[in-house]
Design a protein around this motif. Structure first.
Motif, PDB file in Angstrom:
ATOM      1  N   ALA A  13     -19.661   5.949  19.882  1.00  0.00           N
ATOM      2  CA  ALA A  13     -18.736   6.904  20.506  1.00  0.00           C
ATOM      3  C   ALA A  13     -17.336   6.334  20.593  1.00  0.00           C
ATOM      4  O   ALA A  13     -16.631   6.509  21.583  1.00  0.00           O
ATOM      5  N   TYR A  18     -16.654   9.845  18.544  1.00  0.00           N
ATOM      6  CA  TYR A  18     -16.560  10.920  19.528  1.00  0.00           C
ATOM      7  C   TYR A  18     -15.778  12.120  18.993  1.00  0.00           C
ATOM      8  O   TYR A  18     -16.094  13.267  19.307  1.00  0.00           O
ATOM      9  N   PRO A  39     -17.941   5.351  26.560  1.00  0.00           N
ATOM     10  CA  PRO A  39     -17.315   6.179  25.526  1.00  0.00           C
ATOM     11  C   PRO A  39     -15.882   5.741  25.267  1.00  0.00           C
ATOM     12  O   PRO A  39     -15.175   5.300  26.164  1.00  0.00           O
TER      13      PRO A  39
END
Length: 465
Positions: A13, A18, A39
């Motif tokens: 991510a 992402y 993330p």
């Protein structure tokens, strides 16, 4: 634990991963993303964002320090400042935390399912993820590998104790009195200059004949001047050999073959980054590679059908914005859109002092490709806005074909020139000619005027120089 099935599985991510997952979710693709950390990946957590926060704090501290005793030219006098690096790092961590939450929120908004843990391939369509609550199996029609990269270690000087990578450098609780930096590339100089501004005595050891070797000498000259002003010692053609017995110095072989010691509380090793390909079970799927990197085509497809790879794991340039663009493209391909990778230029920025920006071809590269070229060079010493910011040391340079004036490359060095990268990239992507840039009205007074003036200079009629 129940098995998950999806159309698209994204592993990692970071910026590429992402963005890929969010775009896929927007297009209605059933998407799962797996991430073992927070993330945002390296860039958000221990790279681009936190390093810029630290660099900004260092710049502010240096400005105030220079005003102590009324020494600066602006007529501002303040008391000598102090720096609490713990508070600075806490501020930096707050920015990172907010952005972490932002990415997580965007994934949720796009209806992407996030699985926290480490993924390992079973085969080309199946991974097993070790999560806090046990093992999770995920099957997917398409898989995107976006595992990123990690700092490269020196085998004779592994990370630990006084030897640190950029990750640890961004989390120090106090400024080291003496810092040795191994590697004179952009990461080493960005952080080395920041710590020098915060009061550390910094020495840079570079094995090549010059620092920032990926840039041409004219472009790096203002940076070299600033290194001297900051009192940073630069040892060129020198090789790090390891730590001293007591661990309080870096052993170096100088350019003339002699041995030297550099006293150091911390040794920051910045000799590059390597793709994170180990531990994912990639041997189970046997992807073609180019050296250490996964080989891809112009649609980021690997040698196995249904498996894509994006970002640092696919090679240079290791830039977050390249990964983002690749991720968006792959998401659209998986959703059935026709896309291909045909970027004319990917801007690259070095956040030293002053900053460097390059997009497209250098003068030498352009000459090799196109033969006769025109070069327009405009110094910030002739730019009013640069002068009012005390940032007149630098320039904008445009490289174009001599026959049709097609712009092939744009470079700049100077205070705040990172913000010109968008204009440079747009000009190259749109296939601009010198006349297009020269004929575009640029707001006054801004440093962006240097871009227009450089084009005018290449055409032979600069107005302000």
């Amino acid at each position: 634990m129940k098995e998950i099935s999806c159309k698209l599985l994204v592993i990692g991510a970071g910026p590429g991963g992402y963005v890929c997952a969010i775009r896929a979710g927007q297009l209605g693709v059933d998407t799962v993303i797996v991430e073992f950390g927070k993330p945002g990946g390296t860039c958000l957590n221990v790279g681009c964002i936190p390093s810029k926060a630290l660099i900004h704090a260092a710049e502010e501290f240096e400005k105030i320090a220079n005003m102590a005793g009324g020494k600066g030219p602006l007529g501002i006098a303040v008391a000598p400042p102090t720096l609490d690096l713990t508070k600075t790092v806490a501020w930096k961590d707050g920015i990172v935390s907010r952005l972490n939450s932002g990415v997580a929120g965007l994934l949720k908004k796009a209806k992407v399912k996030t699985v926290q843990g480490w993924a390992t391939f079973r085969d080309g369509k199946t991974v097993e993820v070790e999560t806090e609550t046990g093992s999770q199996v995920i099957r997917a029609e398409a898989v995107v590998i976006a595992s990123g990269s990690v700092p490269a270690e020196l085998p004779f000087m592994p990370f630990g104790g006084p030897v640190i990578s950029s990750t640890e450098a961004l989390a120090l609780s106090e400024v080291p009195d003496k810092l040795a930096v191994v590697g004179g590339g952009y990461i080493g100089l960005e952080l080395g200059m920041a710590f020098a501004k915060m009061g550390a005595k910094v020495a840079v050891v570079e094995a090549l004949p010059r620092v920032l070797a990926q840039y041409d000498a004219e472009l790096t000259r203002p940076v070299l001047k600033r290194l001297g002003e900051l009192g940073i010692e630069v040892m060129l053609g020198a090789k790090a050999k390891g730590l001293s017995t007591k661990g309080d110095a870096l052993l170096v072989e100088t350019a003339d073959g002699k041995n030297a010691k550099i006293a150091a509380d911390k040794v920051l090793v910045t000799v590059g980054r390597k793709p994170l390909t180990e531990g994912w079970g990639l041997e189970q799927i046997d992807l073609d590679t180019v050296g250490r990197f996964i080989r891809i085509d112009d649609q980021c497809r690997t040698s196995m059908r249904g498996i894509y790879a994006i970002g640092d794991v696919t090679g240079e340039p290791m830039l977050a914005h390249r990964a983002m663009a690749q991720g968006e493209m792959v998401a659209e391909i998986v959703a059935g859109h026709k896309r291909g990778w045909d970027k004319r230029a990917i801007p690259a920025i070095c956040f030293t002092d002053p900053e460097l920006v390059t997009a497209g071809l250098s003068p030498d590269e352009a000459k090799a490709l196109a033969g006769e070229i025109k070069i327009g060079h405009f110094p910030f010493a002739a730019n009013g806005r640069a002068m009012t910011r005390q940032g007149e040391d630098g320039f904008v340079r445009i490289v174009a074909r001599a026959d049709n004036h097609l712009v092939l490359g744009i470079q700049a060095v100077g205070q705040g020139v990172s913000e010109l990268a968008a204009a440079f990239g747009l000009a190259l992507e749109m296939g601009a000619r010198l006349e297009d840039i020269a004929g575009t009205i640029h707001a006054h007074p801004t440093q962006g005027e240097g871009f227009q003036e450089a084009a005018l200079k290449a055409l032979g009629h600069a107005l302000h120089v």
